[in-house]
Design a protein around this motif. Sequence first.
Motif, mmCIF file in Angstrom:
data_model
loop_
_atom_site.group_PDB
_atom_site.id
_atom_site.type_symbol
_atom_site.label_atom_id
_atom_site.label_comp_id
_atom_site.label_asym_id
_atom_site.label_seq_id
_atom_site.Cartn_x
_atom_site.Cartn_y
_atom_site.Cartn_z
ATOM 1 N N GLY A 16 0.793 -1.237 0.000
ATOM 2 C CA GLY A 16 0.000 0.000 0.000
ATOM 3 C C GLY A 16 0.817 1.274 0.000
ATOM 4 N N TYR A 17 0.091 2.380 -0.212
ATOM 5 C CA TYR A 17 0.689 3.716 -0.182
ATOM 6 C C TYR A 17 1.469 3.916 1.116
ATOM 7 C CZ TYR A 17 0.996 8.763 0.181
ATOM 8 O OH TYR A 17 1.475 10.036 0.335
ATOM 9 N N GLY A 18 2.675 4.410 1.011
ATOM 10 C CA GLY A 18 3.486 4.709 2.201
ATOM 11 C C GLY A 18 4.255 3.520 2.747
ATOM 12 N N SER A 19 4.063 2.310 2.178
ATOM 13 C CA SER A 19 4.774 1.128 2.692
ATOM 14 C C SER A 19 6.251 1.209 2.291
ATOM 15 C CB SER A 19 4.159 -0.154 2.103
ATOM 16 O OG SER A 19 4.343 -0.159 0.704
ATOM 17 N N ALA A 20 7.101 0.543 3.081
ATOM 18 C CA ALA A 20 8.543 0.550 2.800
ATOM 19 C C ALA A 20 8.811 -0.015 1.406
ATOM 20 C CB ALA A 20 9.260 -0.275 3.861
ATOM 21 N N GLU A 21 8.036 -1.043 1.018
ATOM 22 C CA GLU A 21 8.243 -1.688 -0.289
ATOM 23 C C GLU A 21 7.979 -0.703 -1.439
ATOM 24 O OE1 GLU A 21 6.529 -2.901 2.190
ATOM 25 O OE2 GLU A 21 7.266 -4.925 2.612
ATOM 26 N N LEU A 22 6.879 0.060 -1.301
ATOM 27 C CA LEU A 22 6.564 0.995 -2.400
ATOM 28 C C LEU A 22 7.513 2.176 -2.434
ATOM 29 C CD1 LEU A 22 2.771 1.501 -3.107
ATOM 30 C CD2 LEU A 22 4.453 0.054 -4.220
ATOM 31 N N ILE A 23 7.943 2.611 -1.249
ATOM 32 C CA ILE A 23 8.903 3.737 -1.214
ATOM 33 C C ILE A 23 10.195 3.298 -1.903
ATOM 34 C CG2 ILE A 23 10.343 5.156 0.334
ATOM 35 C CD1 ILE A 23 7.855 5.218 2.225
ATOM 36 N N LYS A 24 10.600 2.044 -1.642
ATOM 37 C CA LYS A 24 11.819 1.533 -2.275
ATOM 38 C C LYS A 24 11.644 1.480 -3.807
ATOM 39 C CE LYS A 24 14.914 -2.417 -2.200
ATOM 40 N NZ LYS A 24 14.947 -3.827 -1.960
ATOM 41 N N PHE A 25 10.486 0.981 -4.224
ATOM 42 C CA PHE A 25 10.194 0.869 -5.661
ATOM 43 C C PHE A 25 10.229 2.253 -6.320
ATOM 44 C CE2 PHE A 25 6.561 0.058 -8.888
ATOM 45 C CZ PHE A 25 7.452 -0.304 -9.885
ATOM 46 N N GLU A 26 9.588 3.241 -5.666
ATOM 47 C CA GLU A 26 9.567 4.596 -6.244
ATOM 48 C C GLU A 26 10.991 5.167 -6.305
ATOM 49 O OE1 GLU A 26 6.687 7.428 -4.683
ATOM 50 O OE2 GLU A 26 7.614 9.055 -5.825
ATOM 51 N N THR A 27 11.781 4.919 -5.264
ATOM 52 C CA THR A 27 13.165 5.430 -5.259
ATOM 53 C C THR A 27 13.953 4.837 -6.428
ATOM 54 O OG1 THR A 27 13.009 5.521 -2.870
ATOM 55 C CG2 THR A 27 15.217 5.725 -3.781
ATOM 56 N N GLN A 28 13.768 3.524 -6.645
ATOM 57 C CA GLN A 28 14.496 2.868 -7.756
ATOM 58 C C GLN A 28 14.074 3.439 -9.108
ATOM 59 O OE1 GLN A 28 13.293 -1.119 -6.875
ATOM 60 N NE2 GLN A 28 15.220 -1.638 -5.837
ATOM 61 N N GLU A 300 -1.307 12.386 -4.108
ATOM 62 C CA GLU A 300 -2.602 12.526 -3.434
ATOM 63 C C GLU A 300 -3.608 11.504 -3.993
ATOM 64 O OE1 GLU A 300 -3.201 14.428 -0.798
ATOM 65 O OE2 GLU A 300 -5.322 13.842 -0.736
ATOM 66 N N TRP A 301 -3.608 11.328 -5.317
ATOM 67 C CA TRP A 301 -4.499 10.312 -5.933
ATOM 68 C C TRP A 301 -4.153 8.928 -5.388
ATOM 69 C CZ3 TRP A 301 -3.778 11.876 -11.822
ATOM 70 C CH2 TRP A 301 -4.501 13.044 -12.082
ATOM 71 N N HIS A 302 -2.866 8.631 -5.317
ATOM 72 C CA HIS A 302 -2.419 7.311 -4.848
ATOM 73 C C HIS A 302 -2.856 7.078 -3.393
ATOM 74 C CE1 HIS A 302 1.255 4.378 -4.682
ATOM 75 N NE2 HIS A 302 0.116 3.740 -4.804
ATOM 76 N N LYS A 303 -2.693 8.123 -2.579
ATOM 77 C CA LYS A 303 -3.087 8.019 -1.164
ATOM 78 C C LYS A 303 -4.598 7.757 -1.061
ATOM 79 C CE LYS A 303 -2.933 11.238 2.650
ATOM 80 N NZ LYS A 303 -3.331 12.581 2.286
ATOM 81 N N ARG A 304 -5.381 8.522 -1.803
ATOM 82 C CA ARG A 304 -6.843 8.370 -1.738
ATOM 83 C C ARG A 304 -7.274 6.998 -2.270
ATOM 84 N NH1 ARG A 304 -9.764 14.196 -2.826
ATOM 85 N NH2 ARG A 304 -8.357 15.400 -1.544
ATOM 86 N N PHE A 305 -6.567 6.509 -3.287
ATOM 87 C CA PHE A 305 -6.856 5.175 -3.832
ATOM 88 C C PHE A 305 -6.739 4.143 -2.707
ATOM 89 C CE2 PHE A 305 -5.238 1.201 -5.704
ATOM 90 C CZ PHE A 305 -6.111 0.987 -6.755
ATOM 91 N N TRP A 306 -5.653 4.233 -1.924
ATOM 92 C CA TRP A 306 -5.448 3.263 -0.838
ATOM 93 C C TRP A 306 -6.376 3.496 0.336
ATOM 94 C CZ3 TRP A 306 -3.369 -1.415 -0.661
ATOM 95 C CH2 TRP A 306 -2.664 -1.807 -1.797
ATOM 96 N N GLU A 307 -6.796 4.730 0.561
ATOM 97 C CA GLU A 307 -7.765 4.991 1.638
ATOM 98 C C GLU A 307 -9.112 4.350 1.303
ATOM 99 O OE1 GLU A 307 -5.807 9.170 3.282
ATOM 100 O OE2 GLU A 307 -7.557 9.259 1.952
ATOM 101 N N SER A 308 -9.346 4.081 0.012
ATOM 102 C CA SER A 308 -10.620 3.477 -0.415
ATOM 103 C C SER A 308 -10.468 2.010 -0.792
ATOM 104 C CB SER A 308 -11.158 4.215 -1.639
ATOM 105 O OG SER A 308 -11.395 5.536 -1.349
ATOM 106 N N ILE A 309 -9.353 1.412 -0.461
ATOM 107 C CA ILE A 309 -9.072 0.075 -0.988
ATOM 108 C C ILE A 309 -10.137 -0.955 -0.581
ATOM 109 C CG2 ILE A 309 -7.495 -0.798 0.824
ATOM 110 C CD1 ILE A 309 -6.928 -1.102 -2.974
#
Length: 354
Positions: A16-28, A300-309
Amino acid sequence: MSNDIIQQLNNHNIYGYGSAELIKFETQMTTYFSREFKRWRNNKDLPEVHGVSSFEGDIAKKETHAESIEHYNKKFNIYQAFLDKKYMAYTMAYYGATDDEPNTNEAKSLENAQIDKFELIIKRAQIEDGHSILELGCGFGGFSRYLLEKFPNITLTGINPSVVQTAHLRETLLDKNQQTHNNRFNLVQKFFDDITKDDIDFGSYDRVISIGVLEAVTNLDKLFKLISLALKSGGKTFHHFIVSTDTIPQFLSAEDTLMADYFPGGHIWPYDEPKRHNTHLKFIDSWFVNGMNYWRTLDEWHKRFWESIEILYPEYLTLEEVDDWNKYFILCKSMFSPDKGKSYGNGHYLYEKN
Ligand SMILES: C[S@@+](CC[C@H](N)C(=O)[O-])C[C@H]1O[C@@H](n2cnc3c(N)ncnc32)[C@H](O)[C@@H]1O
């Protein structure tokens, strides 16, 4: 958010949004795009050098018309979950980031940032009350709706082939009970290549506007010819779309990147390319809008997407689709953030009828 659903998704390597896995993916991904922008820094090759032309072919490739708008024909609830509530604008919101001051205004809501984008466009496109406006690719109708609310004497025609988006337009802007709009909105559900003089009134529009649409257009010359026919004498046309500062060869055609999974037939034109189009319309001015505005919008879209998961999954999205949307948000975000938004952002272009 239910831990059960998150656990189920995690079990399939979807985070999900804000997870360590996604932050790593975005950094890469950001590192990858930073290298690409550096590699092509100051490259001003014309697209023709790389086998792509904005002067040839259909306005948008006809063979892939249906696929090219598939991204706008997903279930309505998905867009409703992450876009701004009232206008449902599906393009960059303006958070005030500039090249000199790339930080976005943290206090600004997505809703207000979309309105600020609308206002910036109204100013740069010199839109006034009483104008007759043609909006190309009008999406869920947010900008048209804003204009109808702000200007009591404005009239609009929106062009949009998407079934899902036009169903929403019929409910909001065409509904006869919507007294406020007083039949001032007209809809043409067609692709640009299929437009004839029976669909729009040639020579009658004060302004032709597009927001987030020219990424889907192959032949800018042919589109500008159509726009010139649509405009009245002295009329102007304004376009807002994603551009790269320099020429990035693989961005010239979506098929050369992962972007084709989401936007087949698309193109990211270099900032200078539209200015070469001076035949049917006279180029007046252009502005580069820093990419951090789009990074923040996507975040913001990504965050809202996960808030509605919990609402979205599993009722409206399969596992594979959750994964696709997740990758889409990360992929797009990581293209805008390198070089503090200076290498990849939006172009604004103003022309007048020749
Ligand atoms: C990124 S959305 C932007 C929508 C809207 N302008 C906004 O700001 O929310 C792109 C829009 O262009 C439309 N579009 C894409 N290709 C098109 C084509 N060939 N002819 C007409 N409209 C097209 C899509 O249906 C969609 O509504």
